[in-house]
Design a protein around this motif. Structure first.
Motif, mmCIF file in Angstrom:
data_model
loop_
_atom_site.group_PDB
_atom_site.id
_atom_site.type_symbol
_atom_site.label_atom_id
_atom_site.label_comp_id
_atom_site.label_asym_id
_atom_site.label_seq_id
_atom_site.Cartn_x
_atom_site.Cartn_y
_atom_site.Cartn_z
ATOM 1 N N THR A 79 -8.000 17.004 10.156
ATOM 2 C CA THR A 79 -7.088 16.283 9.274
ATOM 3 C C THR A 79 -6.033 17.214 8.703
ATOM 4 O OG1 THR A 79 -8.909 14.830 8.640
ATOM 5 C CG2 THR A 79 -7.002 14.855 7.188
ATOM 6 N N SER A 80 -4.809 16.710 8.636
ATOM 7 C CA SER A 80 -3.711 17.429 7.978
ATOM 8 C C SER A 80 -3.125 16.529 6.907
ATOM 9 C CB SER A 80 -2.621 17.789 8.985
ATOM 10 O OG SER A 80 -3.119 18.666 9.958
ATOM 11 N N PHE A 81 -3.103 17.027 5.674
ATOM 12 C CA PHE A 81 -2.467 16.308 4.570
ATOM 13 C C PHE A 81 -1.022 16.775 4.514
ATOM 14 C CE2 PHE A 81 -6.969 16.610 3.495
ATOM 15 C CZ PHE A 81 -7.260 15.265 3.284
ATOM 16 N N LEU A 82 -0.079 15.840 4.615
ATOM 17 C CA LEU A 82 1.327 16.192 4.746
ATOM 18 C C LEU A 82 2.160 15.955 3.496
ATOM 19 C CD1 LEU A 82 1.841 14.650 8.286
ATOM 20 C CD2 LEU A 82 1.266 17.008 7.708
ATOM 21 N N ASP A 83 1.791 14.942 2.704
ATOM 22 C CA ASP A 83 2.627 14.594 1.555
ATOM 23 C C ASP A 83 1.804 13.782 0.574
ATOM 24 O OD1 ASP A 83 4.957 14.451 -0.004
ATOM 25 O OD2 ASP A 83 6.207 14.007 1.738
ATOM 26 N N ALA A 84 2.396 13.465 -0.561
ATOM 27 C CA ALA A 84 1.779 12.610 -1.576
ATOM 28 C C ALA A 84 2.876 11.746 -2.165
ATOM 29 C CB ALA A 84 1.116 13.456 -2.649
ATOM 30 N N GLY A 85 2.491 10.635 -2.724
ATOM 31 C CA GLY A 85 3.486 9.763 -3.332
ATOM 32 C C GLY A 85 2.841 8.556 -3.978
ATOM 33 N N HIS A 86 3.668 7.748 -4.570
ATOM 34 C CA HIS A 86 3.221 6.513 -5.220
ATOM 35 C C HIS A 86 3.802 5.343 -4.449
ATOM 36 C CE1 HIS A 86 1.615 8.668 -8.653
ATOM 37 N NE2 HIS A 86 2.685 9.451 -8.560
ATOM 38 N N GLY A 87 3.046 4.269 -4.365
ATOM 39 C CA GLY A 87 3.524 3.100 -3.643
ATOM 40 C C GLY A 87 2.578 1.930 -3.773
ATOM 41 N N GLU A 88 2.771 0.955 -2.895
ATOM 42 C CA GLU A 88 2.034 -0.302 -2.960
ATOM 43 C C GLU A 88 0.966 -0.453 -1.890
ATOM 44 O OE1 GLU A 88 2.544 -2.578 -5.420
ATOM 45 O OE2 GLU A 88 3.881 -1.032 -6.247
ATOM 46 N N ARG A 89 1.186 0.141 -0.689
ATOM 47 C CA ARG A 89 0.280 -0.135 0.423
ATOM 48 C C ARG A 89 0.160 1.065 1.358
ATOM 49 N NH1 ARG A 89 1.777 -4.454 5.040
ATOM 50 N NH2 ARG A 89 3.261 -2.804 5.456
ATOM 51 N N LEU A 90 -1.074 1.329 1.760
ATOM 52 C CA LEU A 90 -1.345 2.341 2.769
ATOM 53 C C LEU A 90 -1.541 1.645 4.108
ATOM 54 C CD1 LEU A 90 -3.992 4.400 0.771
ATOM 55 C CD2 LEU A 90 -1.630 5.078 1.243
ATOM 56 N N VAL A 91 -0.954 2.205 5.149
ATOM 57 C CA VAL A 91 -1.119 1.690 6.510
ATOM 58 C C VAL A 91 -1.679 2.818 7.356
ATOM 59 C CG1 VAL A 91 0.047 0.766 8.551
ATOM 60 C CG2 VAL A 91 0.765 0.030 6.264
ATOM 61 N N ALA A 92 -2.815 2.551 8.003
ATOM 62 C CA ALA A 92 -3.444 3.524 8.896
ATOM 63 C C ALA A 92 -3.339 2.992 10.320
ATOM 64 C CB ALA A 92 -4.896 3.734 8.513
ATOM 65 N N ARG A 93 -2.772 3.822 11.207
ATOM 66 C CA ARG A 93 -2.621 3.441 12.616
ATOM 67 C C ARG A 93 -3.342 4.466 13.481
ATOM 68 N NH1 ARG A 93 2.738 2.824 10.545
ATOM 69 N NH2 ARG A 93 3.227 0.614 10.317
ATOM 70 N N GLY A 94 -4.147 3.957 14.426
ATOM 71 C CA GLY A 94 -4.866 4.825 15.339
ATOM 72 C C GLY A 94 -4.538 4.499 16.784
ATOM 73 N N ARG A 95 -4.561 5.546 17.639
ATOM 74 C CA ARG A 95 -4.273 5.392 19.067
ATOM 75 C C ARG A 95 -5.219 6.274 19.866
ATOM 76 N NH1 ARG A 95 -0.328 5.576 16.021
ATOM 77 N NH2 ARG A 95 -0.051 7.816 15.981
ATOM 78 N N VAL A 96 -5.770 5.707 20.931
ATOM 79 C CA VAL A 96 -6.603 6.489 21.843
ATOM 80 C C VAL A 96 -5.696 7.340 22.713
ATOM 81 C CG1 VAL A 96 -8.185 6.354 23.810
ATOM 82 C CG2 VAL A 96 -8.499 4.838 21.844
ATOM 83 N N GLN A 97 -6.057 8.607 22.854
ATOM 84 C CA GLN A 97 -5.305 9.512 23.716
ATOM 85 C C GLN A 97 -5.936 9.627 25.097
ATOM 86 O OE1 GLN A 97 -2.307 10.883 22.710
ATOM 87 N NE2 GLN A 97 -2.746 9.304 21.197
#
Length: 140
Positions: A79-97
């Motif tokens: 895992t790499s944490f890239l940024d932080a922020g405030h908002g309304e919704r988290l979207v997680a997208r996954g793809r098989v390689q």
């Protein structure tokens, strides 16, 4: 588009919704809520890791209608944490390689309000057979 059933008590507890599930891809939505935050008001890192893990995992587990559910366990997740922020919704997208008969490899990302990438991950997952269903929740 209707949500797909999760069949996962932890994800249901978090409030996660599986909004898109296709062969090799999965997308989850999670509305921001106070119980997802850490002490400084940012999304807790463990929540981000859970989202990354589940997006990768479900991406490799899609089964056509009428077929039995597929299950897997996580072998590794970087895992790499890239940024932080405030908002309304988290979207997680996954793809098989890449996928074999017993192991698959996937990548995922978590985006805040479709504008800010918070974290990314790559992982390896092992298909399991004869998985036991999750136990029924215990009343408090």
């Amino acid at each position: 588009m209707p949500d797909h059933p999760l069949h996962n008590p932890f994800l249901q507890y978090l409030g996660l919704r599986l909004v898109r599930w296709e062969p090799g891809e999965a997308e989850f939505h999670l509305p921001m809520a106070p119980h997802l935050m850490n002490r400084i008001g940012q999304v807790q890192g463990g929540v981000l890791c859970s989202l990354l893990d589940v997006a990768c995992g479900y991406a490799g587990l899609h089964a056509p209608a009428g077929e039995p559910e597929r299950h897997a366990v996580t072998l590794s997740l970087t895992t790499s944490f890239l940024d932080a922020g405030h908002g309304e919704r988290l979207v997680a997208r996954g793809r098989v390689q890449r996928a074999g008969r017993s192991v698959f490899f996937a990548e995922s990302e978590v985006v805040l309000d479709d504008r800010l990438v918070l974290a990314k991950a790559i992982g390896s997952f092992k298909f399991i057979r004869n998985a036991r269903p999750a136990p029924a929740p215990v009343a408090a």
